[in-house]
Write a protein that holds these residues in place. Structure first.
Motif, PDB file in Angstrom:
ATOM      1  N   GLY A  35      41.914  31.589  56.200  1.00 25.63           N
ATOM      2  CA  GLY A  35      42.201  31.938  54.793  1.00 25.63           C
ATOM      3  C   GLY A  35      42.502  33.417  54.636  1.00 25.63           C
ATOM      4  N   ARG A  38      46.004  34.055  55.864  1.00 29.35           N
ATOM      5  CA  ARG A  38      46.984  33.560  54.883  1.00 29.35           C
ATOM      6  C   ARG A  38      47.080  34.518  53.695  1.00 29.35           C
ATOM      7  N   HIS A  39      45.930  35.053  53.321  1.00 31.16           N
ATOM      8  CA  HIS A  39      45.906  36.037  52.231  1.00 31.16           C
ATOM      9  C   HIS A  39      46.753  37.252  52.619  1.00 31.16           C
ATOM     10  N   GLY A  42      50.406  36.258  52.433  1.00 31.62           N
ATOM     11  CA  GLY A  42      50.857  36.190  51.039  1.00 31.62           C
ATOM     12  C   GLY A  42      51.083  37.573  50.462  1.00 31.62           C
ATOM     13  N   ARG A  43      50.200  38.494  50.799  1.00 25.23           N
ATOM     14  CA  ARG A  43      50.350  39.882  50.331  1.00 25.23           C
ATOM     15  C   ARG A  43      51.656  40.478  50.863  1.00 25.23           C
ATOM     16  N   THR A  45      54.431  38.824  51.978  1.00 25.36           N
ATOM     17  CA  THR A  45      55.648  38.211  51.398  1.00 25.36           C
ATOM     18  C   THR A  45      55.862  38.715  49.969  1.00 25.36           C
ATOM     19  N   ALA A  46      54.758  38.941  49.249  1.00 27.36           N
ATOM     20  CA  ALA A  46      54.900  39.485  47.884  1.00 27.36           C
ATOM     21  C   ALA A  46      55.434  40.910  47.929  1.00 27.36           C
ATOM     22  N   ALA A  49      59.046  40.758  48.389  1.00 28.63           N
ATOM     23  CA  ALA A  49      59.722  40.405  47.135  1.00 28.63           C
ATOM     24  C   ALA A  49      59.770  41.618  46.207  1.00 28.63           C
ATOM     25  N   ILE A  50      58.665  42.356  46.137  1.00 25.11           N
ATOM     26  CA  ILE A  50      58.600  43.543  45.273  1.00 25.11           C
ATOM     27  C   ILE A  50      59.604  44.600  45.730  1.00 25.11           C
ATOM     28  N   GLY A  57      59.728  34.706  47.528  1.00 26.06           N
ATOM     29  CA  GLY A  57      59.063  34.617  48.832  1.00 26.06           C
ATOM     30  C   GLY A  57      58.367  33.285  49.045  1.00 26.06           C
ATOM     31  N   GLU A  58      58.476  32.764  50.221  1.00 32.77           N
ATOM     32  CA  GLU A  58      57.868  31.468  50.558  1.00 32.77           C
ATOM     33  C   GLU A  58      56.580  31.677  51.335  1.00 32.77           C
ATOM     34  N   PRO A  59      55.527  30.981  50.986  1.00 31.27           N
ATOM     35  CA  PRO A  59      54.386  31.002  51.905  1.00 31.27           C
ATOM     36  C   PRO A  59      54.754  30.234  53.174  1.00 31.27           C
TER      37      PRO A  59
END
Lengths: 60, 467
Positions: A35, A38-39, A42-43, A45-46, A49-50, A57-59
Motif C-alpha cells: 500500500g 502504491r501511495h 499515485g503521488r 503519477t499525480a 499530471a501536475i 494519470g493512470e494508476p
C-alpha cells in the motif's frame, strides 16, 4: 550530483524514472509495503499530471 | 496590510499556464479531454454506455464545442441510479475496486441521496493539489502557520482535501475546525502568535470575527503576520468583504469547489474578492484540471460573459469515479479572463455570488434566492446572524419571518433603533425579492452558530398546509 536546480524537462524526466521504479516497487509481495508503494506511485503519477506531462494519470 | 507578494511567476510550473494564450490553453484542455474520453471509453462502463447511447466515440470530439454539443450531461440522478444498480460504487468507478484508498460521499443535503466517489492514490494526490493551488495563489508558502477552521475527516472531500493540501504545501497547519470551540481557536492563535493564513467557510469567518470583537481583539494589530484568508461555501455582500479585510488587515480570497471537482474548481487571483476596492473579484477557473462550462439550464447553450448559468463540470485528471459534463445545479456568473486584469488566460466566475438552483424558494410567485437575502441582511454592520422561516399563517397565506441577532457592540440599539433597522432591511429585501418579510430582533443565543455551511432557511409550508 550538482547544486544546480533541475530544469522543467529534467524534473519530468526524473519523475518518469521514479514512476518506473515505484511501479516496480508496487508489485512487491509484502502486504505491509504494498500500500505504501502504491501511495508513492499515485503521488508520482499525480505530480506528472501536475507538471502537464501525462493527461489523466493512470494508476498502474 | 502586509506587503503584497510577487504572485505571477512565483512558480515555474504555474507560470507556463499563466502565460499561455487562450488558444493554447484551450488546445491543452482539448488534448487532456480527448485522453480522458479515451480512458473512459476503454475502462469506464458507465460513460461508455452513455457515449454509445449518444452515438459519440472519443475520436468524434475534435473541439470543445463538439464536446458540448455531442456529449450528454450527467446528473446526480444518473449517478444514484448507477449506484443503486451496481452497488456500492456504481459502474462509474472506473478503477479496480482495490485501487480505491479513500471513499468520499456528498453531503446528502439535497434529500435525494449521497453520491459515492472511490478515489485512488493518484486522485488523493490531485485532490491535495486542488487545495494547495488556490492557497498558493493567495500567498501561502512553505513554513507558514495556518489555521484550518473547516472540519476535517469524515466522508466529504472538504474534510480530506484541506489537510492533504496544507501538508503538501509544506505549511504548519492547525486542523482545529469542528474540534475546538471558537474561543479555544482564538486562544490557540494567541498562544502561537504568528499566524499567516486562515481557511474557513464564509460563515465561520464571520463567527470568528464576531468572537474576536467580543474579546476586544483586533486581528490587524494582534496578528500582523497574516497574509491571507481563504473562504469557501457561501456568498456575501461586498460591504462585508471590505469590512472583513479591514478588520483582519489582509486580503480575503475565495474558492469554489465540490466533491465532483475533487477540490477547488476556481479561485481568486492576487486581487482577492474585492477588486480595486469596489468590484467583486473573479474566481479564475483552474481549467486545465477541470473543464468548466457555464450553460443556460433551460437551453443547454453556453452563456455569454456577464450572464448567469449552471456550472457543468468535467474532470481531466481524476481516474476514480470521474465526472463528465456533470450538471452541478450551481449557479454562477461567467467572467471573461480579460475582465480581471491580472493577465491570466483563465476564464472565471464572479466571487461572492455562487448560488444553488435547488436553494430557490418560490414565495408568492417570486423566485427568492437565500443568497439575495443574505446579501441584503449582512450589508448591515450591526447584524451578527439571521434565520428565515417560510410558513402558512393563520389566514392561509404564505408568510416569511426573519429573526435577526445583533453583534455585541450593537446590542443596545433600543426598541426604536431595532424597529428602524428592521424597517430598513424589510424595505431593502422587498426591493430585491418583491416579497414583504416580517423581521424581528432576537437575542444572539436564540440563533444557531454555524461552524461550516450555514442552513439559515426552513420551509414549513407543507407542514402548515397539512394541519
Amino acid at each position: 550530483m550538482t547544486d544546480t536546480p533541475p530544469t522543467d524537462e529534467q524534473e519530468v524526466a526524473l519523475l518518469r524514472e521514479i514512476e518506473a521504479r515505484a511501479a516496480t516497487l508496487s508489485r512487491c509481495a509484502d502486504p505491509l509495503m504494498q500500500g505504501q508503494y502504491r501511495h508513492l506511485l499515485g503521488r508520482v503519477t499525480a505530480l506528472l499530471a501536475i507538471k502537464g506531462a501525462m493527461p489523466g494519470g493512470e494508476p498502474r | 496590510m502586509a506587503a503584497p507578494l510577487a504572485f505571477r511567476d512565483a512558480s515555474a510550473t504555474l507560470a507556463r499556464l499563466e502565460r499561455m494564450s487562450r488558444a493554447e490553453l484551450e488546445a491543452l484542455q482539448l488534448a487532456k479531454l480527448r485522453a480522458q474520453l479515451d480512458r473512459l471509453w476503454q475502462g469506464n462502463p458507465f460513460y461508455r454506455a452513455k457515449l454509445e447511447a449518444a452515438k459519440v466515440r472519443p475520436e468524434d470530439v475534435r473541439s470543445l464545442d463538439d464536446f458540448r454539443r455531442r456529449v450528454p450531461l450527467s446528473t446526480k440522478a444518473d449517478f444514484l441510479a448507477d449506484q443503486e444498480a451496481h452497488p456500492p460504487f456504481g459502474r462509474r468507478l472506473g478503477v479496480a475496486r482495490d485501487a480505491v484508498t479513500l471513499v468520499n460521499m456528498t453531503g446528502g443535503t439535497s434529500g435525494q441521496g449521497q453520491e459515492v466517489y472511490g478515489r485512488s492514490d493518484h486522485d488523493i494526490a490531485i485532490q491535495g493539489y486542488l487545495h494547495l493551488l488556490p492557497w498558493f495563489m493567495a500567498g501561502l508558502r512553505p513554513g507558514q502557520m495556518v489555521l484550518n477552521c473547516v472540519p476535517t475527516g469524515g466522508l466529504t472531500t472538504g474534510g480530506w482535501g484541506p489537510p492533504e493540501g496544507f501538508r503538501i504545501a509544506g505549511a504548519t497547519a492547525f486542523h482545529c475546525g469542528g474540534a475546538m470551540s471558537t474561543d479555544a481557536k482564538i486562544d490557540l492563535m494567541l498562544r502561537f502568535g504568528e499566524i499567516h493564513f486562515i481557511y474557513a467557510s464564509t460563515n465561520y469567518l464571520h463567527t470568528l470575527s464576531e468572537a474576536l470583537r467580543r474579546r476586544g481583539i483586533v486581528p490587524a494589530e494582534r496578528f500582523p503576520s497574516m497574509r491571507a484568508i481563504h473562504i469557501v461555501a457561501e456568498g456575501y455582500p461586498m460591504e462585508w468583504a471590505r469590512a472583513t479585510e479591514r478588520f483582519w488587515g489582509c486580503k480575503l480570497h475565495e474558492g469554489y469547489g465540490s466533491t465532483q471537482g475533487a477540490g477547488f474548481i476556481a479561485t481568486t487571483c492576487e486581487a482577492g474578492v474585492v477588486r480595486d476596492d469596489r468590484e467583486r473579484g473573479v474566481m479564475h477557473l483552474l481549467e486545465w484540471i477541470n473543464h468548466v462550462e457555464i450553460v443556460d439550464p433551460e437551453s443547454g447553450e453556453a452563456v455569454a460573459p456577464g450572464e448567469e448559468g449552471e456550472i457543468v463540470l468535467t474532470n481531466l485528471d481524476i481516474v476514480g469515479s470521474p465526472v463528465l459534463r456533470f450538471a452541478t445545479r450551481d449557479r454562477a456568473r461567467l467572467v471573461a479572463c480579460e475582465e480581471c486584469g491580472c493577465g491570466r488566460p483563465w476564464h472565471g466566475i464572479e466571487a461572492g455570488t455562487i448560488g444553488r438552483y435547488d436553494d430557490m424558494l418560490k414565495i408568492r410567485g417570486n423566485n427568492v434566492w437565500p443568497l439575495t437575502v443574505d446579501t441584503a441582511v449582512f450589508a448591515e454592520a450591526a447584524v451578527a446572524e439571521y434565520v428565515g422561516r417560510v410558513f402558512v399563517d393563520d389566514g392561509g397565506r404564505t408568510a416569511v419571518e426573519l429573526r435577526l441577532a445583533l453583534k455585541e457592540g450593537h446590542a443596545d440599539l433600543g426598541a426604536q433603533g431595532e424597529a428602524a433597522l428592521c424597517a430598513r432591511l424589510a424595505e431593502r429585501i422587498k426591493e430585491r425579492t418583491n416579497v414583504q418579510m416580517q423581521l424581528r430582533v432576537v437575542p444572539r443565543a436564540d440563533l444557531p452558530v454555524f461552524t461550516y455551511k450555514a442552513r439559515r432557511w426552513t420551509d414549513e409550508r407543507k407542514a402548515g398546509l397539512a394541519t
